[in-house]
Design a protein around this motif. Structure first.
Motif, PDB file in Angstrom:
ATOM      1  N   PHE A  51      -1.915  41.633  11.329  1.00  0.00           N
ATOM      2  CA  PHE A  51      -1.537  42.136  12.645  1.00  0.00           C
ATOM      3  C   PHE A  51      -0.047  42.411  12.685  1.00  0.00           C
ATOM      4  N   GLN A 100      -8.724  36.201  21.725  1.00  0.00           N
ATOM      5  CA  GLN A 100      -9.043  37.157  20.658  1.00  0.00           C
ATOM      6  C   GLN A 100     -10.538  37.452  20.686  1.00  0.00           C
ATOM      7  N   PHE A 145       0.132  42.536  20.483  1.00  0.00           N
ATOM      8  CA  PHE A 145      -0.469  42.655  19.154  1.00  0.00           C
ATOM      9  C   PHE A 145      -1.315  43.914  19.038  1.00  0.00           C
ATOM     10  N   GLY A 146      -1.341  44.472  17.855  1.00  0.00           N
ATOM     11  CA  GLY A 146      -2.272  45.536  17.533  1.00  0.00           C
ATOM     12  C   GLY A 146      -3.637  44.955  17.214  1.00  0.00           C
ATOM     13  N   ALA A 147      -4.601  45.843  16.929  1.00  0.00           N
ATOM     14  CA  ALA A 147      -5.983  45.419  16.695  1.00  0.00           C
ATOM     15  C   ALA A 147      -6.196  44.814  15.318  1.00  0.00           C
ATOM     16  N   GLY A 148      -5.307  45.037  14.397  1.00  0.00           N
ATOM     17  CA  GLY A 148      -5.419  44.421  13.081  1.00  0.00           C
ATOM     18  C   GLY A 148      -5.998  45.326  12.010  1.00  0.00           C
ATOM     19  N   TYR A 157       1.766  32.328  29.737  1.00  0.00           N
ATOM     20  CA  TYR A 157       2.833  31.774  28.927  1.00  0.00           C
ATOM     21  C   TYR A 157       3.765  30.946  29.793  1.00  0.00           C
ATOM     22  N   PRO A 186      -3.279  33.004  13.434  1.00  0.00           N
ATOM     23  CA  PRO A 186      -2.375  33.893  12.700  1.00  0.00           C
ATOM     24  C   PRO A 186      -1.211  33.113  12.089  1.00  0.00           C
ATOM     25  N   LYS A 200       7.896  38.639  25.114  1.00  0.00           N
ATOM     26  CA  LYS A 200       6.441  38.564  25.054  1.00  0.00           C
ATOM     27  C   LYS A 200       5.967  39.422  23.895  1.00  0.00           C
ATOM     28  N   LEU A 232      -6.466  31.153  21.287  1.00  0.00           N
ATOM     29  CA  LEU A 232      -5.372  30.725  20.421  1.00  0.00           C
ATOM     30  C   LEU A 232      -4.169  30.307  21.252  1.00  0.00           C
ATOM     31  N   ASP A 259      -1.311  39.388  30.444  1.00  0.00           N
ATOM     32  CA  ASP A 259      -2.017  40.632  30.736  1.00  0.00           C
ATOM     33  C   ASP A 259      -3.427  40.434  31.274  1.00  0.00           C
ATOM     34  N   TYR A 266      -3.437  32.962  24.041  1.00  0.00           N
ATOM     35  CA  TYR A 266      -3.975  34.284  23.748  1.00  0.00           C
ATOM     36  C   TYR A 266      -5.488  34.191  23.623  1.00  0.00           C
ATOM     37  N   GLY A 300      -7.071  43.031  19.015  1.00  0.00           N
ATOM     38  CA  GLY A 300      -5.910  42.189  18.797  1.00  0.00           C
ATOM     39  C   GLY A 300      -5.883  41.050  19.797  1.00  0.00           C
ATOM     40  N   LEU A 301      -4.834  40.274  19.737  1.00  0.00           N
ATOM     41  CA  LEU A 301      -4.677  39.149  20.640  1.00  0.00           C
ATOM     42  C   LEU A 301      -4.151  39.641  21.982  1.00  0.00           C
ATOM     43  N   TYR A 307     -12.479  33.636  21.267  1.00  0.00           N
ATOM     44  CA  TYR A 307     -11.666  32.750  20.429  1.00  0.00           C
ATOM     45  C   TYR A 307     -10.318  32.617  21.124  1.00  0.00           C
TER      46      TYR A 307
END
Lengths: 112, 110
Positions: free
Chosen positions: B89, A37, B100-103, A48, B44, B97, A90, A59, A35, A42-43, A88
């Motif tokens: 998050f 960031q 994720f949201g933006a947090g 994968y 995370p 899969k 991950l 994506d 991922y 978000g991530l 960043y």
């Protein structure tokens, strides 16, 4: 002590250079993920892999490449084709199916 | 593609109070949801998960609520402590899969 190891923690590169980020896990997980960031976001899934020698684009795969030659390892190469590589990164792993991802502590890549 | 979002980017909570963090998701086919906590400079960390056949799940000091009718997920933290300060998050799973949201950045006031 099981977990995911990403190295290095900080990485600096000049524009136009390819760079490979390391990710190793000793959790015996089949699936691994990369991922990205960015601040305030978000991530986002880059690539994968659910099994050795197989991987799928996420994506935002453009400008990145991966390999999965061993179950424990899933290196990510950020190529010079990636237009905005500073971020960043991950790495995560999980068992197959609906299960939580376990994350490493990330590599912060800065390209100037 | 469809994505998960959080209602508020920041939340300030008095120490000892309960925190509620909200998340709206848009993919009605998602069948598995997870809450993560991220501290500065770290990856995370899993907090709690819930499957779509449930509407509530409790952990230690945390509760996740799922409302599939309005596609809403929330995380409740009881008796918020300074160590709860972090970015939270929500994530939804579709075809294994995670998106994720933006947090939400939670700050605990002493």
């Amino acid at each position: 002590d099981g977990g995911i190891t990403q190295s290095p923690k900080y990485l600096f590169r000049k524009e136009g250079q390819n760079v490979t980020l390391s990710c190793e896990q000793n959790l015996n997980h089949d699936a691994m993920y990369w991922y990205r960031q960015d601040p305030g976001q978000g991530l986002r899934l880059i690539y994968y892999s659910q099994i050795v020698n197989d991987f799928q684009k996420g994506d935002i795969a453009e400008g990145y490449s991966v390999s999965r030659e061993k179950k424990e390892s899933f290196p990510l190469t950020v190529t010079s084709a990636q237009k905005n590589p500073t971020a960043y990164y991950l790495c995560a792993s999980s068992i197959i199916g609906d299960s939580p991802l376990h994350f490493g502590n990330g590599t912060r890549l800065t390209v100037t | 593609g469809e994505s998960v979002g959080l209602h508020l980017p920041t939340l300030s909570v008095q120490e000892g109070d309960n925190s509620i963090i909200n998340c709206a998701y848009s993919n009605s086919a998602s069948d598995y949801f997870i809450w993560y906590k991220q501290e500065s400079g770290k990856g995370p960390q899993f907090i709690i998960d819930i499957r779509s056949n449930m509407d509530k799940r409790q952990g230690q000091r945390v509760t996740v609520l799922l409302n599939k009718t309005v596609k809403h997920l929330s995380l409740q933290i009881a008796a918020t402590q300074p160590g709860d300060s972090a970015v939270y998050f929500c994530a939804e799973s579709n075809d294994y899969k995670l998106s994720f949201g933006a947090g939400t950045t939670v700050t605990v006031r002493a």
